[in-house]
Design an enzyme around this catalytic site. Structure first.
Site, PDB file in Angstrom:
ATOM      1  N   GLY A 169       8.672  -6.807  -8.559  1.00 60.25           N
ATOM      2  CA  GLY A 169       8.015  -7.257  -7.348  1.00 60.25           C
ATOM      3  C   GLY A 169       6.684  -7.896  -7.700  1.00 60.25           C
ATOM      4  N   GLN A 218      -1.764 -10.700  -6.221  1.00 60.87           N
ATOM      5  CA  GLN A 218      -1.724 -10.471  -7.663  1.00 60.87           C
ATOM      6  C   GLN A 218      -1.816 -11.761  -8.476  1.00 60.87           C
ATOM      7  OE1 GLN A 218       1.892  -7.724  -7.300  1.00 60.87           O
ATOM      8  NE2 GLN A 218       0.783  -6.846  -9.049  1.00 60.87           N
ATOM      9  N   CYS A 228       2.369  -0.970 -12.037  1.00 63.03           N
ATOM     10  CA  CYS A 228       1.954  -2.193 -11.357  1.00 63.03           C
ATOM     11  C   CYS A 228       1.547  -3.222 -12.404  1.00 63.03           C
ATOM     12  CB  CYS A 228       0.784  -1.892 -10.419  1.00 63.03           C
ATOM     13  SG  CYS A 228       0.146  -3.336  -9.544  1.00 63.03           S
ATOM     14  N   LEU A 229       1.972  -4.460 -12.204  1.00 65.33           N
ATOM     15  CA  LEU A 229       1.633  -5.515 -13.164  1.00 65.33           C
ATOM     16  C   LEU A 229       0.131  -5.752 -13.242  1.00 65.33           C
ATOM     17  CD1 LEU A 229       4.449  -8.131 -12.392  1.00 65.33           C
ATOM     18  CD2 LEU A 229       4.362  -6.464 -14.261  1.00 65.33           C
ATOM     19  N   HIS A 251       5.506  -0.772  -1.860  1.00 66.06           N
ATOM     20  CA  HIS A 251       4.518  -1.021  -2.909  1.00 66.06           C
ATOM     21  C   HIS A 251       3.914  -2.414  -2.754  1.00 66.06           C
ATOM     22  CE1 HIS A 251       3.067  -0.648  -7.223  1.00 66.06           C
ATOM     23  NE2 HIS A 251       2.966  -1.953  -7.005  1.00 66.06           N
ATOM     24  N   GLU A 252       4.787  -3.431  -2.586  1.00 65.22           N
ATOM     25  CA  GLU A 252       4.293  -4.804  -2.464  1.00 65.22           C
ATOM     26  C   GLU A 252       3.567  -5.013  -1.141  1.00 65.22           C
ATOM     27  OE1 GLU A 252       4.258  -6.502  -5.084  1.00 65.22           O
ATOM     28  OE2 GLU A 252       5.612  -5.171  -6.179  1.00 65.22           O
ATOM     29  N   HIS A 269       0.012  -4.101  -1.299  1.00 64.85           N
ATOM     30  CA  HIS A 269      -0.852  -5.135  -1.895  1.00 64.85           C
ATOM     31  C   HIS A 269      -1.417  -6.055  -0.820  1.00 64.85           C
ATOM     32  CE1 HIS A 269      -0.805  -4.654  -6.218  1.00 64.85           C
ATOM     33  NE2 HIS A 269       0.515  -4.534  -6.246  1.00 64.85           N
TER      34      HIS A 269
END
Length: 202
Positions: free
Chosen positions: A47, A52, A111-112, A153-154, A157
């Site tokens: 994702g 991000q 998380c990236l 999760h996304e 953000h």
């Protein structure tokens, strides 16, 4: 185009994202979505939210396929008639959470934007989300299981929330130094990143 992924510490990750305007050119939107998928795959993510990559807009992409792939042992454990969860690959534009229900369950998330850290996060099992697809058509859809987790999760953000914000005060204190080092670029990563303060992409 592969974007650099913004690391924790950048204000964009703590900013509530704004809706994409209805008059955004379709070609521009399609290119952005394609670039976000390319960026996500290049970092081996499932994702990726627009903040991000430094854009405070309500857009995220996901492909939960890698998280629901089952081997023979997993398939053997399914109940008779139980259908294994299918991966979802999709872009979500201007999403709004309608409901979060069902039994809460924990899963170790990463998380990236926070490489090298994985922690147990508890989320609801079922959600209903209202969103626009790539063609700006509005949907209201229910999701469950791993897809619901990735979406939550996304979605966080877009609300300026990171998974580390959901940890206990004690756990946050334990991670404080490591998170500070990540924000300065003192972390191993195998994809392009941008760190707060120095403006460098590495």
């Amino acid at each position: 185009m592969i974007y650099s992924i913004v690391a924790i510490g950048d204000p964009v990750l703590k900013t509530k994202a704004k809706n994409l305007p209805a008059d955004l050119p379709a070609a521009e939107l399609q290119q952005l979505i394609a670039d976000m998928f390319e960026t996500m795959y290049s970092a081996n993510g499932v994702g990726l939210a627009a903040p991000q990559i430094g854009k405070a807009i309500r857009l995220f992409v996901m492909d939960s396929g890698p998280m629901v792939e089952l081997d023979e042992e997993d398939l053997a454990e399914l109940e008779p008639g139980e259908v294994p969860e299918q991966g979802i690959k999709r872009a979500f534009i201007n999403p709004q959470m309608v409901s979060e229900t069902g039994e809460e369950w924990g899963f170790e998330e990463g998380c990236l934007s926070i490489p090298g850290i994985r922690e147990l996060v508890t989320r609801h099992a079922d959600i209903v989300l209202r969103y626009e697809d790539e063609n700006r058509q509005v949907h209201e859809e229910a999701f469950s299981g791993m897809a619901a987790r990735v979406i939550q999760h996304e979605y966080d953000h877009l609300e300026g929330v990171l998974f580390t914000d959901k940890l206990s005060g004690f756990k946050k204190q334990l991670l404080k130094g490591k998170l500070a080092r990540i924000s300065k670029g003192d972390v191993r990563h195998d994809y392009r990143m941008k760190f707060a303060g120095d403006g460098k992409r590495r």
